[in-house]
Motif scaffolding. Structure first.
Motif, PDB file in Angstrom:
ATOM      1  N   ALA A  42       0.832  -1.194   0.000  1.00 35.14           N
ATOM      2  CA  ALA A  42       0.000   0.000   0.000  1.00 35.14           C
ATOM      3  C   ALA A  42       0.870   1.249   0.000  1.00 35.14           C
ATOM      4  O   ALA A  42       1.910   1.301   0.666  1.00 35.14           O
ATOM      5  CB  ALA A  42      -0.913   0.005   1.221  1.00 35.14           C
ATOM      6  N   SER A  43       0.431   2.261  -0.722  1.00 37.83           N
ATOM      7  CA  SER A  43       1.160   3.532  -0.715  1.00 37.83           C
ATOM      8  C   SER A  43       1.027   4.223   0.630  1.00 37.83           C
ATOM      9  O   SER A  43       1.991   4.803   1.144  1.00 37.83           O
ATOM     10  CB  SER A  43       0.642   4.445  -1.832  1.00 37.83           C
ATOM     11  N   ILE A  44      -0.167   4.173   1.216  1.00 35.90           N
ATOM     12  CA  ILE A  44      -0.480   4.854   2.473  1.00 35.90           C
ATOM     13  C   ILE A  44      -1.863   4.384   2.898  1.00 35.90           C
ATOM     14  O   ILE A  44      -2.463   3.517   2.260  1.00 35.90           O
ATOM     15  CB  ILE A  44      -0.414   6.400   2.270  1.00 35.90           C
TER      16      ILE A  44
ATOM     17  N   PHE B  24       1.387  -5.681   2.272  1.00 35.92           N
ATOM     18  CA  PHE B  24       1.942  -4.844   3.330  1.00 35.92           C
ATOM     19  C   PHE B  24       1.122  -3.556   3.443  1.00 35.92           C
ATOM     20  O   PHE B  24       0.905  -2.865   2.453  1.00 35.92           O
ATOM     21  CB  PHE B  24       3.397  -4.491   3.025  1.00 35.92           C
ATOM     22  N   GLY B  25       0.687  -3.240   4.649  1.00 36.84           N
ATOM     23  CA  GLY B  25      -0.068  -2.012   4.875  1.00 36.84           C
ATOM     24  C   GLY B  25      -0.482  -1.911   6.327  1.00 36.84           C
ATOM     25  O   GLY B  25      -0.366  -2.871   7.089  1.00 36.84           O
ATOM     26  N   MET B  26      -0.985  -0.735   6.714  1.00 40.24           N
ATOM     27  CA  MET B  26      -1.470  -0.547   8.085  1.00 40.24           C
ATOM     28  C   MET B  26      -2.442   0.620   8.084  1.00 40.24           C
ATOM     29  O   MET B  26      -2.822   1.116   7.029  1.00 40.24           O
ATOM     30  CB  MET B  26      -0.305  -0.329   9.074  1.00 40.24           C
ATOM     31  N   SER B  27      -2.882   1.060   9.252  1.00 38.94           N
ATOM     32  CA  SER B  27      -3.830   2.153   9.391  1.00 38.94           C
ATOM     33  C   SER B  27      -5.142   1.765   8.710  1.00 38.94           C
ATOM     34  O   SER B  27      -5.737   0.739   9.048  1.00 38.94           O
ATOM     35  CB  SER B  27      -3.227   3.445   8.826  1.00 38.94           C
TER      36      SER B  27
ATOM     37  N   LEU C  43      -6.159  -6.066   5.621  1.00 37.42           N
ATOM     38  CA  LEU C  43      -5.480  -7.074   6.429  1.00 37.42           C
ATOM     39  C   LEU C  43      -6.477  -8.067   7.009  1.00 37.42           C
ATOM     40  O   LEU C  43      -6.267  -9.294   6.965  1.00 37.42           O
ATOM     41  CB  LEU C  43      -4.696  -6.396   7.554  1.00 37.42           C
ATOM     42  N   VAL C  44      -7.578  -7.560   7.568  1.00 31.25           N
ATOM     43  CA  VAL C  44      -8.603  -8.442   8.133  1.00 31.25           C
ATOM     44  C   VAL C  44      -9.218  -9.301   7.032  1.00 31.25           C
ATOM     45  O   VAL C  44      -9.434 -10.507   7.205  1.00 31.25           O
ATOM     46  CB  VAL C  44      -9.693  -7.611   8.849  1.00 31.25           C
ATOM     47  N   TYR C  45      -9.485  -8.681   5.881  1.00 34.81           N
ATOM     48  CA  TYR C  45     -10.096  -9.400   4.759  1.00 34.81           C
ATOM     49  C   TYR C  45      -9.197 -10.547   4.296  1.00 34.81           C
ATOM     50  O   TYR C  45      -9.673 -11.664   4.058  1.00 34.81           O
ATOM     51  CB  TYR C  45     -10.349  -8.418   3.614  1.00 34.81           C
ATOM     52  N   LEU C  46      -7.908 -10.277   4.174  1.00 29.75           N
ATOM     53  CA  LEU C  46      -6.984 -11.312   3.715  1.00 29.75           C
ATOM     54  C   LEU C  46      -6.878 -12.440   4.736  1.00 29.75           C
ATOM     55  O   LEU C  46      -6.850 -13.625   4.379  1.00 29.75           O
ATOM     56  CB  LEU C  46      -5.620 -10.708   3.425  1.00 29.75           C
ATOM     57  N   ARG C  47      -6.802 -12.091   6.004  1.00 31.48           N
ATOM     58  CA  ARG C  47      -6.751 -13.133   7.042  1.00 31.48           C
ATOM     59  C   ARG C  47      -7.989 -14.009   6.964  1.00 31.48           C
ATOM     60  O   ARG C  47      -7.904 -15.236   7.059  1.00 31.48           O
ATOM     61  CB  ARG C  47      -6.641 -12.491   8.423  1.00 31.48           C
TER      62      ARG C  47
ATOM     63  N   GLY D  49       2.256  -3.130   8.371  1.00 32.65           N
ATOM     64  CA  GLY D  49       3.357  -2.171   8.395  1.00 32.65           C
ATOM     65  C   GLY D  49       3.931  -1.876   7.033  1.00 32.65           C
ATOM     66  O   GLY D  49       3.583  -2.497   6.026  1.00 32.65           O
ATOM     67  N   ALA D  50       4.826  -0.869   7.012  1.00 34.00           N
ATOM     68  CA  ALA D  50       5.709  -0.573   5.878  1.00 34.00           C
ATOM     69  C   ALA D  50       4.979  -0.100   4.632  1.00 34.00           C
ATOM     70  O   ALA D  50       5.058  -0.729   3.591  1.00 34.00           O
ATOM     71  CB  ALA D  50       6.592  -1.771   5.563  1.00 34.00           C
TER      72      ALA D  50
END
Length: 348
Positions: free
Chosen positions: A82-84, A109-112, A118-122, A131-132
């Motif tokens: 993710a860019s941001i 990779f992503g956050m915020s 992230l939840v969807y992929l899990r 992160g990152a």
């Protein structure tokens, strides 16, 4: 119970997708974005590939979903970054093709705001990485924080255990991306304060879940991607961190209280609480005000956990949130929290 697997890793020389599932901020602030892309090429040996909505502010949820699908479906793309973040990625989730993504698992990779993905992929059975992002961590002025850089390298290219360490030096005061002078030097940092442990009389191991607390609250309100089978979370390691919007201690407590009333907090064997971000352009707190804010947030977390999960092990000030450095944590991957040894080990 969902079976969760680690996707294949990229290698130096591979192509990686750079997308904006939340907001197309690279279009407004190209400098940190371009710097992040350059570091992907020069420091990690990867070739970033951008998609139509990556630099488009105001892109529709469907346009962003299309980019996600294209990135995962392309057999020549080996990871997605993710860019941001943003603030409306929740509107993208209903448009995603879960079977397409399941059939083409890749590290993300992503956050915020990317907590949504992230939840969807899990839930789709794919370990992702908290992160990152390109603009914030890879695009850090001067140089990447060495702890961020090392953690990202290990998460990208290696499989196996990696020990997280408390930040030697850290920062949460940002400079203006619109000012070219921002990129002339690294951010000022201050000495690390270590981690604070609660109920640290045991060692636990489980798969991680959580992310940004505000986004989790929205997902709970929308009843989206939160399992109704709470046994899905039994024995897991809960990750929580707060954003640059600096939610009040009352808001933090109330969100956690609602998670407790739903029966979620009680399910986890440990809570890793990210170091609180205490400064923003809207709230440029003094050092004294920042300390009070962090203390208030910690007490809010403790009050909720004492009520709903008093035996859960807690580690405060782990560097994986909106502060710098940012340690990458496998999302849905294995995390071991060893209280007596005061060690946190993740499996990339």
């Amino acid at each position: 119970m969902t079976t969760i697997s680690y996707p294949p890793k990229p290698s130096p020389g591979d192509r990686v997708a750079v997308i904006s599932p939340g907001a197309g901020l690279p279009g407004l602030f190209p400098r940190p974005h371009e710097l992040g892309l350059e570091r992907l090429r020069k420091e990690y040996g990867l070739e970033p590939v951008e998609y139509p909505a990556t630099r488009t502010m105001g892109s529709t949820p469907q346009e962003r979903a299309d980019d996600i699908h294209a990135a995962f479906a392309d057999p020549d793309v080996r990871a997605v970054i993710a860019s941001i973040g943003g603030d409306d990625q929740i509107t993208v989730l209903p448009l995603l093709d879960r079977e397409l993504i399941r059939a083409n698992p890749k590290p993300f990779f992503g956050m915020s705001d990317n907590t949504n993905l992230l939840v969807y992929l899990r839930n789709s059975g794919i370990v992702a990485y908290h992160g990152a992002t390109v603009m914030c961590e890879l695009g850090r002025p001067g140089a990447m924080h060495p702890q961020t850089a090392d953690s990202l390298r290990a998460a990208l290219f290696t499989s196996g255990e990696y020990e997280l360490k408390p930040a030697e030096r850290w920062n949460d005061v940002n400079r203006d991306w619109a000012d070219p002078a921002t990129f002339d030097a690294e951010p000022d940092t201050r000495p690390g304060t270590g981690w604070t442990w609660v109920n640290a009389d045991r060692s636990v191991e489980g798969r991680s879940w959580g992310g940004n607390l505000e986004i989790l609250g929205w997902l709970l309100m929308a009843d989206r991607e939160i399992s109704h089978d709470l046994g899905e979370y039994d024995g897991g390691v809960l990750l929580l961190e707060t954003s640059e919007e600096l939610p009040s201690a009352d808001e933090v407590f109330r969100t956690l209280r609602n998670m407790g009333e739903r029966g979620l907090l009680q399910r986890f064997s440990a809570l890793l609480m990210g170091r609180a971000k205490t400064w923003s352009f809207e709230h440029p707190n003094s050092s004294e005000e920042a300390a009070r804010y962090a203390a208030g947030q910690r007490e809010a977390v403790l009050r909720a956990m004492r009520t709903y999960a008093p035996e859960t092990m807690i580690v405060f000030d782990v560097d994986f949130g909106h502060t710098d450095p940012q340690l990458v944590i496998p999302y849905g991957g294995v995390v071991r929290v060893d209280g007596p040894a005061r060690r946190i080990t993740v499996t990339y």
